[in-house]
Design a protein around this motif. Structure first.
Motif, mmCIF file in Angstrom:
data_model
loop_
_atom_site.group_PDB
_atom_site.id
_atom_site.type_symbol
_atom_site.label_atom_id
_atom_site.label_comp_id
_atom_site.label_asym_id
_atom_site.label_seq_id
_atom_site.Cartn_x
_atom_site.Cartn_y
_atom_site.Cartn_z
ATOM 1 N N TRP A 9 -0.396 6.804 0.582
ATOM 2 C CA TRP A 9 -1.626 6.154 1.035
ATOM 3 C C TRP A 9 -1.352 5.532 2.395
ATOM 4 N N LEU A 10 -2.424 5.176 3.103
ATOM 5 C CA LEU A 10 -2.291 4.539 4.406
ATOM 6 C C LEU A 10 -2.329 3.030 4.210
ATOM 7 N N PRO A 11 -1.186 2.346 4.399
ATOM 8 C CA PRO A 11 -1.176 0.894 4.183
ATOM 9 C C PRO A 11 -2.160 0.179 5.099
ATOM 10 N N ASP A 12 -2.557 -1.010 4.683
ATOM 11 C CA ASP A 12 -3.477 -1.807 5.493
ATOM 12 C C ASP A 12 -2.837 -2.198 6.816
ATOM 13 N N TRP A 13 -3.711 -2.502 7.765
ATOM 14 C CA TRP A 13 -3.266 -2.927 9.089
ATOM 15 C C TRP A 13 -2.355 -4.161 9.002
ATOM 16 N N ASP A 14 -2.612 -5.033 8.004
ATOM 17 C CA ASP A 14 -1.875 -6.298 7.906
ATOM 18 C C ASP A 14 -0.383 -6.098 7.641
ATOM 19 N N TRP A 15 0.009 -4.876 7.273
ATOM 20 C CA TRP A 15 1.430 -4.637 7.001
ATOM 21 C C TRP A 15 2.283 -4.718 8.260
#
Length: 719
Positions: A9-15
């Motif tokens: 999956w594509l992790p959230d920007w906050d990572w």
């Protein structure tokens, strides 16, 4: 960054923040780990940066006013073309960075040219592709090209033609000189990298003989012209002149080829090596390759999704390994090592191998290196100053190419060197290679363990019968199998452009499963999204029984029954033809006595009511919703009579008709039925497991780029 291809999956920007902190903490003690974390961080930020414009409200719900620059054009049959466009604005809104979109162009008017500015109306969709085993991975291809949306032009086109570039003028001059030469398409592919004129038969010949790489300008061609420059410089006794000539010739050839991705990779490697030689430094080939990969992926992490990138990189790696393991620089040894090392990759990517690849390459590589490419480049240099002399060289090349390509086509058609391998055969061959590798390596226990695991997979028992509802966009095709025996219900669509679901989905899947004939080919009715590939498939595959909408087959009539292995086939509808195409669909019930599937075609409410009135048993645990889930079908009474546990809606992703209709979905929800839509889920694969169906693929399979629609739905629109 290369791990991007494997992310589930594509992790959230906050990572980005925890990744940056972890990378900073590891920098001194574990620099390699820190570089890995920073690479993941950059791939994550780059992906969100490129995809952020897709969160614009209403982007995919209506037509848009599109303004942009045409970066490339691919002409197709029947006047259609595909344009890769760099968007300048969308409904007047400017995005940063500029998105790249793939737009379909239809019409009698000429398509826009490269560099033209266009202003038109179009409809956009997310970078979503069909998803079926053995088929082309459209979503990965789109993102690998940096394309973040696709669509079509639906309004009048206003364009501002761009002044032709020097390369375009040179290409037009080349086309004019070679217009009467039969080998023009081959000369264009080798000189300018223009392969759009190659026909389907040409590609099949190149694939069958394993020589496609010779007509895709890449490392072999760039290295050759650089070698000519080095040779000329050394003959002149000037070391730095040799390096300068090599770089200049390589740059010129890459410019002719339009700086495609393979030429970029080869050019960067070459320039890096020349710089090291000029600096008096020595780096191993492996180090140069790794640095080149790092630089290319740093400039565009989505190159990790580009199949051509990995093919070219792994070909160079295999060449370096062959030179090290087999010793010497003999061509046959290098080609042998390259063939063996790339065999698993070619087999997995293209579903087969060519047993003539090695001898044909041994013959053609020297011929291309020492004769064809030098003469062709000399002709290109003479195009402007001495066109008459250039034409003489091109005629000579045409005289050489004509018998050569005829001979290659004869080899391809007469000897059939391409061996298509099913998934089972690929696993067996890979198993044999791993066993051989384990025997040759001094410490081959790990390889032997992997071979044992593959052996267990080969011996794993298969279900008694399986149903695969194919993802064919807005259309229908269902494959029912008992081992290697198969029944195909409907064939998907075939479009005027030449694109069809037989070549894109059905035939690759049959090859993947090792099925080379059909026991039954049932065509529910004559609508093109159901019958479009009927005749084409019948011409390519042996078909034992033709049922339904066939000119020369057995038409479906209620009451017909047949026994096929452990399955009983019952035709429930129509009783007699009514003249209404949808309501005359062949309704087929298949059952092994415990489990059943009901295939309904495009019947609508009147046919459903008439079918109920016949009093036939309709019960089935698996139902294909009639007419793709249209509101004109799936009445409450019909649904209760079938009483399914599973229902599959065969509807294209974000189709214009809104299938499956909201009220149809609500009816099945009230009944407690599990619902799947092929456009969202991909191919739906269910296997018989006693008295219940087991969903083999519980979610859309693959990496994050196969589930961008879910990512978009879970992401709040930008304000």
């Amino acid at each position: 960054m290369s791990t991007l291809i494997l992310w589930p999956w594509l992790p959230d920007w906050d990572w980005w923040l925890p990744l940056a902190l972890l990378g900073g903490l590891c920098w001194r003690a574990r620099p390699a780990r820190a570089c890995f974390l920073f690479g993941v961080l950059w791939a994550l930020c780059y992906s969100h940066w490129q995809l952020s414009w897709l969160q614009h409200p209403g982007l995919f719900q209506r037509s848009q006013i599109i303004a942009g620059t045409v970066e490339s054009v691919q002409h197709r049959d029947h006047g259609s073309s595909r344009l890769i466009v760099s968007l300048k604005s969308l409904d007047g809104q400017v995005f940063s960075p500029r998105p790249r979109v793939l737009l379909s162009w239809y019409g009698a008017a000429p398509a826009p040219g490269q560099g033209d500015l266009i202003h038109t109306v179009g409809r956009l969709y997310p970078p979503h592709g069909l998803h079926n085993p053995g088929g082309f991975d459209g979503a990965r291809w789109l993102l690998g090209q940096g394309i973040t949306a696709r669509g079509y032009l639906s309004g009048s086109l206003h364009l501002q033609a761009a002044p032709p570039s020097r390369r375009t003028l040179l290409l037009e001059e080349f086309r004019g000189l070679t217009a009467a030469l039969p080998a023009q398409r081959w000369l264009l592919a080798l000189s300018f990298g223009e392969r759009g004129d190659l026909q389907q038969q040409d590609w099949e010949t190149l694939r069958a003989l394993g020589v496609s790489h010779l007509f895709a300008i890449s490392g072999l061609h760039i290295g050759l012209v650089a070698g000519l420059g080095i040779l000329a410089g050394r003959l002149a006794g000037r070391r730095f002149l040799a390096g300068g000539l090599a770089a200049l010739l390589a740059l010129g050839y890459a410019w002719l080829a339009g700086f495609s991705i393979p030429t970029q990779r080869a050019l960067l490697m070459l320039l890096l090596w020349l710089a090291l030689v000029g600096w008096g430094r020595f780096w191993s080939g492996r180090r140069i390759l790794l640095v080149t990969m790092a630089l290319l992926l740093a400039s565009s992490p989505w190159l990790a999704l580009n199949q051509g990138f990995w093919l070219s990189v792994l070909a160079v790696a295999a060449l370096l390994a062959s030179a090290g393991w087999l010793g010497g620089n003999s061509l046959w040894r290098l080609q042998l090592g390259l063939t063996l090392l790339l065999l698993p990759l070619i087999m997995l990517l293209f579903g087969g191998i060519s047993w003539l690849s090695l001898p044909v390459n041994l013959l053609l590589i020297p011929l291309f290196s020492l004769l064809f490419i030098p003469l062709l480049l000399l002709a290109c240099l003479l195009l402007v100053p001495f066109p008459g002399l250039a034409l003489l060289l091109l005629r000579l090349l045409d005289a050489l190419f004509a018998p050569l390509m005829e001979g290659l086509q004869w080899l391809s058609q007469g000897l059939s060197p391409w061996l298509a391998l099913s998934a089972h055969s690929q696993g067996a061959l890979l198993l044999a290679m791993l066993v051989l590798l384990a025997a040759l390596l001094p410490k081959g226990r790990g390889v032997a363990g992997l071979a044992l695991y593959l052996l267990l997979l080969q011996l794993w028992p298969r279900p008694s019968w399986e149903v695969r509802v194919l993802d064919v966009g807005q259309g229908l095709s269902v494959l029912v199998t008992q081992g290697r025996e198969a029944l195909l219900y409907d064939t998907g669509n075939r479009f005027p452009s030449g694109f069809n679901m037989a070549d894109a989905v059905i035939l690759p899947l049959l090859g993947h499963l090792g099925i080379d004939r059909l026991e039954y080919l049932v065509v529910s009715h004559d609508d093109s999204d159901h019958s479009g590939n009927r005749d084409y498939l019948a011409a390519l595959l042996p078909v034992a029984h033709r049922r339904g909408a066939w000119p020369d087959g057995q038409h479906c009539r209620a009451g017909q029954t047949e026994q096929w292995g452990r399955l009983r086939l019952r035709v429930l509808w129509p009783v007699a033809p009514s003249g209404h195409s949808n309501n005359d669909s062949c309704v087929l019930h298949l059952s092994d006595g415990r489990l059943a599937v009901l295939l309904t075609g495009d019947i609508e409410a009147p046919a459903e009511r008439a079918l109920l009135a016949t009093g036939q048993a309709l019960g089935a645990q698996l139902l294909l919703s009639p007419h793709h889930g249209s509101r004109s079908s799936s009445t409450e009474a019909f649904n209760r009579a079938v009483a399914p546990e599973w229902v599959v809606h065969t509807a294209g992703y974000q189709n214009r008709w809104g299938f499956p209709a909201a009220e149809v979905v609500a009816r099945f929800e009230r009944q407690g039925v599990v619902q799947l839509t092929t456009g969202d889920h991909g191919m739906v694969h269910l296997a018989a497991d006693g008295d219940r169906w087991r969903l083999v693929n519980p979610r859309r399979p693959g990496a994050w780029y196969h589930r961008l629609n879910a990512w978009l739905n879970d992401t709040k629109p930008l304000e």
